[in-house]
Scaffold this motif. Structure first.
Motif, PDB file in Angstrom:
ATOM      1  N   UNK A 127       4.414  -1.831  -6.665  1.00 31.20           N
ATOM      2  CA  UNK A 127       5.330  -1.214  -7.622  1.00 31.20           C
ATOM      3  C   UNK A 127       6.605  -0.733  -6.944  1.00 31.20           C
ATOM      4  N   UNK A 128       6.477  -0.154  -5.764  1.00 36.58           N
ATOM      5  CA  UNK A 128       7.653   0.276  -5.002  1.00 36.58           C
ATOM      6  C   UNK A 128       8.536  -0.923  -4.672  1.00 36.58           C
ATOM      7  N   UNK A 129       7.921  -2.014  -4.231  1.00 41.94           N
ATOM      8  CA  UNK A 129       8.698  -3.213  -3.912  1.00 41.94           C
ATOM      9  C   UNK A 129       9.468  -3.707  -5.128  1.00 41.94           C
ATOM     10  N   UNK A 130       8.838  -3.726  -6.287  1.00 39.49           N
ATOM     11  CA  UNK A 130       9.510  -4.183  -7.501  1.00 39.49           C
ATOM     12  C   UNK A 130      10.650  -3.256  -7.904  1.00 39.49           C
ATOM     13  N   UNK A 145      -2.760  -7.237   2.865  1.00 42.16           N
ATOM     14  CA  UNK A 145      -3.864  -6.368   2.500  1.00 42.16           C
ATOM     15  C   UNK A 145      -4.534  -6.795   1.217  1.00 42.16           C
ATOM     16  N   UNK A 146      -5.651  -6.148   0.941  1.00 43.12           N
ATOM     17  CA  UNK A 146      -6.389  -6.403  -0.291  1.00 43.12           C
ATOM     18  C   UNK A 146      -5.684  -5.715  -1.451  1.00 43.12           C
ATOM     19  N   UNK A 147      -5.370  -6.474  -2.497  1.00 39.17           N
ATOM     20  CA  UNK A 147      -4.673  -5.919  -3.650  1.00 39.17           C
ATOM     21  C   UNK A 147      -5.633  -5.113  -4.513  1.00 39.17           C
ATOM     22  N   UNK A 148      -5.291  -3.866  -4.731  1.00 38.45           N
ATOM     23  CA  UNK A 148      -6.050  -3.020  -5.646  1.00 38.45           C
ATOM     24  C   UNK A 148      -5.390  -3.151  -7.013  1.00 38.45           C
ATOM     25  N   UNK A 149      -6.017  -3.917  -7.873  1.00 44.34           N
ATOM     26  CA  UNK A 149      -5.393  -4.270  -9.145  1.00 44.34           C
ATOM     27  C   UNK A 149      -5.074  -3.061 -10.017  1.00 44.34           C
ATOM     28  N   UNK A 150      -5.841  -2.000  -9.865  1.00 40.66           N
ATOM     29  CA  UNK A 150      -5.665  -0.840 -10.733  1.00 40.66           C
ATOM     30  C   UNK A 150      -4.278  -0.226 -10.614  1.00 40.66           C
ATOM     31  N   UNK A 151      -3.674  -0.294  -9.404  1.00 42.30           N
ATOM     32  CA  UNK A 151      -2.387   0.380  -9.226  1.00 42.30           C
ATOM     33  C   UNK A 151      -1.398  -0.376  -8.349  1.00 42.30           C
ATOM     34  N   UNK A 152      -1.693  -1.616  -8.010  1.00 40.90           N
ATOM     35  CA  UNK A 152      -0.748  -2.387  -7.205  1.00 40.90           C
ATOM     36  C   UNK A 152      -0.713  -1.999  -5.744  1.00 40.90           C
ATOM     37  N   UNK A 153      -1.776  -1.357  -5.256  1.00 38.26           N
ATOM     38  CA  UNK A 153      -1.819  -0.957  -3.856  1.00 38.26           C
ATOM     39  C   UNK A 153      -2.404  -2.037  -2.970  1.00 38.26           C
ATOM     40  N   UNK A 154      -1.895  -2.130  -1.759  1.00 42.08           N
ATOM     41  CA  UNK A 154      -2.418  -3.038  -0.745  1.00 42.08           C
ATOM     42  C   UNK A 154      -3.108  -2.195   0.322  1.00 42.08           C
ATOM     43  N   UNK A 155      -4.390  -2.438   0.536  1.00 37.45           N
ATOM     44  CA  UNK A 155      -5.181  -1.589   1.414  1.00 37.45           C
ATOM     45  C   UNK A 155      -5.984  -2.451   2.382  1.00 37.45           C
ATOM     46  N   UNK A 156      -6.635  -1.793   3.326  1.00 37.74           N
ATOM     47  CA  UNK A 156      -7.504  -2.502   4.254  1.00 37.74           C
ATOM     48  C   UNK A 156      -6.836  -2.820   5.575  1.00 37.74           C
ATOM     49  N   UNK A 157      -7.537  -3.587   6.414  1.00 38.17           N
ATOM     50  CA  UNK A 157      -7.097  -3.840   7.783  1.00 38.17           C
ATOM     51  C   UNK A 157      -5.784  -4.603   7.860  1.00 38.17           C
TER      52      UNK A 157
END
Length: 258
Positions: A127-130, A145-157
């Motif tokens: 969302x920040x990128x957009x 990263x792994x996309x967290x669909x609920x909020x557009x977050x990229x997480x993980x290693x």
């Protein structure tokens, strides 16, 4: 079977608690036009059913292991988040490298950076990128990263690995809760690991968090306010925490709605 009016009151009390993080007996009595004793009975019944935890003078949401939904967070305290974001953005210079992490408060900061010049922004928040696409002078880098669909977050290693390639001039982060001892808390262990990597790779760190975070809880610790350079919020901190921040050298800015 409970009377229908009582069911409606319970439902609205829970809605207020989700919005504010807590409810106060006197405020609820005035809101509903009923006695303090009636509200205390309502809160006891909601606590007995596990929907609220009683505290002195009111009740709070029970400590949980999951955050409230992203869409619900988007509409919580928009004026406060805008005021916090403006105060924070006013302290962010142009021509720097910047990290913005997950959360509706950091997204509000992104909106306030649309006229900054020559920023290099790295983010794990789609969302920040957009949002920053609208700033033609900003270079925007999105982590893997792994996309967290609920909020557009990229997480993980993969997200953490990208962050380790940088040394940011500044990082702006949010949190899900702020404990009374100054610990920043969150719900997602993978997100916490990413946030800790951000702290390790930024020369300065700003925290943006509205007052509702003071009365919420979450199970995973990110860091301490002692590791934050500047904290932007919309209400005075509890006295002990304010004194702690002064001792730690953490500057606290209380933004007012305009």
């Amino acid at each position: 079977m409970q009377p229908m009016s009582l069911n409606f009151r319970h439902t609205e009390i829970l809605e207020i608690a989700r919005r504010e993080g807590k409810v106060v007996v006197e405020d609820l009595a005035a809101h509903f036009g009923v006695t303090l004793q009636t509200i205390r009975r309502d809160l006891t019944e909601l606590a007995d059913s596990g929907q609220l935890d009683r505290v002195h003078g009111g009740a709070v949401l029970p400590s949980g292991t999951t955050n409230i939904g992203y869409e619900e967070r988007q509409v919580l305290y928009p004026e406060a988040k805008t005021a916090i974001a403006r105060a924070c953005a006013a302290r962010i210079p142009s021509d720097i490298s910047l990290f913005l992490n997950l959360g509706t408060s950091t997204e509000a900061v992104a909106h306030e950076l649309l006229h900054h010049q020559n920023l290099m922004v790295v983010t794990n928040n789609v969302n920040v990128a957009n949002i920053l696409l609208a700033n033609p002078s900003a270079q925007v880098i999105v982590t893997g990263g792994q996309l967290r669909r609920a909020d557009g977050g990229l997480i993980g290693n993969l997200a953490a690995d990208t962050i380790r390639k940088f040394k940011f001039d500044l990082a702006v982060i949010g949190c899900s809760a702020l404990d009374q001892d100054g610990d920043l808390l969150d719900f997602d262990i993978q997100e916490v690991a990413v946030s800790q990597t951000i702290l390790d790779h930024a020369r300065r760190v700003f925290l943006v968090a509205d007052h509702s975070k003071f009365s919420r809880s979450a199970p995973a610790r990110i860091a301490s306010l002692s590791q934050i350079d500047e904290f932007y919020t919309d209400a005075p901190l509890p006295p002990k925490l304010a004194r702690d921040c002064e001792g730690w050298g953490t500057q606290v800015f209380v933004a007012q709605d305009s």
